[in-house]
Design a protein around this motif. Structure first.
Motif, mmCIF file in Angstrom:
data_model
loop_
_atom_site.group_PDB
_atom_site.id
_atom_site.type_symbol
_atom_site.label_atom_id
_atom_site.label_comp_id
_atom_site.label_asym_id
_atom_site.label_seq_id
_atom_site.Cartn_x
_atom_site.Cartn_y
_atom_site.Cartn_z
ATOM 1 N N UNK A 5 28.833 62.537 1.440
ATOM 2 C CA UNK A 5 27.804 62.766 0.411
ATOM 3 C C UNK A 5 27.015 64.050 0.621
ATOM 4 N N UNK A 6 27.147 64.702 1.769
ATOM 5 C CA UNK A 6 26.445 65.963 2.000
ATOM 6 C C UNK A 6 25.007 65.757 2.410
ATOM 7 N N UNK A 7 24.593 66.415 3.472
ATOM 8 C CA UNK A 7 23.226 66.285 3.962
ATOM 9 C C UNK A 7 22.710 67.670 4.342
ATOM 10 N N UNK A 16 31.236 66.335 10.407
ATOM 11 C CA UNK A 16 31.348 65.953 11.820
ATOM 12 C C UNK A 16 29.966 65.812 12.460
ATOM 13 N N UNK A 17 29.060 66.784 12.183
ATOM 14 C CA UNK A 17 27.700 66.694 12.723
ATOM 15 C C UNK A 17 26.966 65.487 12.165
ATOM 16 N N UNK A 18 27.136 65.230 10.886
ATOM 17 C CA UNK A 18 26.459 64.106 10.269
ATOM 18 C C UNK A 18 26.886 62.783 10.899
#
Length: 564
Positions: free
Chosen positions: A17-19, A39-41
């Motif tokens: 979903x994108x952050x 990956x970071x999320x």
């Protein structure tokens, strides 16, 4: 608790979903967005783990001396992963900065609607760096950051600041933090945050009076609404198995005082007593519509000062909130002042032995505004003790005030506090946790388990009070360890549309705790000495004589830590 079965048997059933993160440079009054990769999320999740990681990324470790006025000390706000979902128990936010007084990280996690509003603005975290040249306010909207001159807000109480700003969601400081009073706090959406002195000091030094949010959306649906409904029903059902948990859910954490006299964990009369029948008034006469105070405020500003009238405690709590003062720190400060004035060294103060609230209000105003009888108390506790005496009445570790509890009844909590962690061990409050010979490893194991569990829950957003029915049944036996992490994994899976396991969340909790410990090591901080006489003197008015051998607990903790 079973994890949700996604529509396809894949690790991720829905698109990422994108952050986004927002980095605000206060010195240049600029901002820019940072996109979190998938990956970071997945690795950082949100809340506590994300906030700690961002602080480490943006901090300049070689420029954290007081001479830089905290310009290179980031202030990070990170809502939990699922804070914008519907359940009220998921709306937490973690704030991280370096404590200017103690030289260690100050981490506070708060259950507040501010976290939901921040996610609704489109930001998964906000990082403040630099320092404003003048008193400044900041407002965030979707893809828009506005800086404005806040000199007209100087010395305004927190309530008046919110009224004049005309912003629903607001984080602000009061007059105490503007003057860098060590006992200051921050106020979030009209809620005074205990143990937030470091955050208030950093905001005051950065010249940030307020942060306002203007969200453009209102919440969102999870990827599996059906499972979300089941999750909410399970939370409601769990409350039915504990009458105390039900009352805490309806009336607030002040209902935990029902167990205070049973197990003797309330600090009464400047830590002189542990048992007093008048404690019943604090929750039986409590009216949530007229009297508003929390468990910490009831003990620190009530029982600790031998005030047992709810309306008077509510007065003190309101004044602390308006002036931006930390109730826990103020409770220790006023308790010490009562003892020192008896010795004749604080003759300039009004009489603090009586229950006349007006005298306490005058002292609080003098501390906050730096004028009047009592402004001399606007210093660190260790400095006040060195100047005026009264050491026996000062309950702190170094310059950090202790919580309003008698730690002889709370060995696990005493161990955590000795390491700078002021979070409450609910199991000890409601089931009793006094030390038993030969059980040091069990208390140390509980401390390690809770640190990992809290790290996971605060990253996802779950309130610690969801565990109240569980701890009320099983404590002090460690049962159902996996089920606690499975609940966090369930809400994380519903939030992100990919499968999180209990093992994944347990690993995230461990990483959050390990990262905080590693950063404190880089900052050169070590566990401060705990005053042993506060734990080894078993004499009190409580029927049972109890002690806590902290040295043995610490040794057992570090032994288990090596295996972990």
């Amino acid at each position: 608790m079973k994890l949700p079965k996604m529509r396809r048997r894949k690790n991720r059933s829905f698109a990422y979903r994108g952050r986004r993160l927002l980095h605000i440079d206060l010195e240049k009054e600029t901002s820019h967005l940072i996109e979190l990769s998938e990956e970071e999320s997945n690795q950082l999740i949100g809340g506590r783990l994300l906030a700690l990681s961002l602080w480490e990324r943006f901090a300049s470790f070689d420029k954290l001396e007081p001479s830089f006025f905290e310009a290179h000390n980031p202030l990070v706000l990170a809502p939990a992963l699922a804070a914008d979902l519907e359940p009220e128990s998921c709306g937490s936010m973690t704030l991280v900065t370096k404590d200017p007084q103690r030289g260690k990280l100050a981490v506070s996690t708060v259950q507040t609607s501010f976290s939901t509003a921040l996610l609704n603005c489109g930001y998964s975290a906000v990082v403040f760096t630099g320092r404003c040249r003048r008193l400044t306010g900041v407002t965030l909207d979707h893809d828009q950051v506005e800086f404005f001159d806040a000199e007209s807000f100087h010395d305004l109480p927190t309530g008046e600041t919110k009224h004049r700003a005309k912003i629903e969601h607001i984080l602000c400081i009061g007059p105490a933090a503007e003057r860098q009073i060590p006992h200051c706090s921050i106020c979030i959406n009209n809620q005074n945050i205990p143990f937030s002195s470091a955050l208030g000091l950093v905001m005051g030094l950065k010249n940030v009076k307020l942060l306002g949010l203007v969200p453009h959306v209102s919440g969102r649906e999870g990827y599996d609404p059906g499972r979300l409904g089941i999750f909410k029903k399970r939370l409601e059902q769990s409350l039915r198995f504990s009458a105390l948990a039900q009352r805490v859910h309806e009336e607030g954490d002040v209902r935990l005082l029902e167990k205070a006299n049973t197990f003797g964990w309330a600090a009464i009369g400047t830590h002189r007593y542990r048992y007093d029948l008048r404690l019943v008034h604090l929750y039986e006469r409590f009216d949530g519509r007229a009297d508003t105070y929390s468990l910490i405020e009831a003990l620190a500003l009530g029982a600790n000062l031998e005030i047992f009238e709810p309306s008077r405690i509510a007065q003190l709590a309101r004044r602390c909130k308006e002036n931006g003062l930390d109730p826990a720190s103020v409770g220790v400060l006023l308790g010490w002042a009562r003892v020192a004035r008896k010795e004749g060294t604080l003759s300039f103060l009004p009489d603090l032995q009586s229950r006349l609230v007006a005298n306490y209000l005058k002292v609080l105003d003098a501390i906050s505004y730096g004028k009047g009888s009592g402004h001399q108390l606007g210093k660190r506790l260790d400095q006040l003790v060195a100047e005026y005496g009264g050491k026996n009445g000062c309950y702190c570790i170094g310059s950090q005030p202790l919580g309003p509890f008698d730690y002889r009844a709370l060995p696990t909590q005493a161990l955590l506090v000795s390491m700078g962690d002021h979070r409450i061990v609910l199991g000890e409050l409601i089931r009793g946790g006094h030390y038993r010979r030969g059980k040091v490893k069990r208390s140390a194991a509980w401390a390690l388990y809770l640190q990992r569990l809290w790290g996971a829950q605060e990253s996802v957003g779950l309130s610690p009070y969801v565990d109240l029915p569980f701890f009320g049944r099983w404590y002090p036996h460690i049962k159902g360890r996996r089920s606690r992490f499975a609940m966090s994994a369930l809400i994380a899976s519903i939030s992100e549309g990919r499968t999180f396991t209990a093992q994944h969340l347990a690993s995230a909790g461990k990483r959050a705790w390990s990262l905080e410990r590693e950063i404190n090591r880089r900052l050169g901080w070590q566990d401060p000495p705990f005053a042993e006489q506060q734990l080894l003197d078993g004499r009190s008015n409580f029927p049972k004589s109890q002690v806590v051998p902290l040295a043995l607990l610490r040794a057992a903790y570090h032994e288990l830590l090596k295996r972990w």
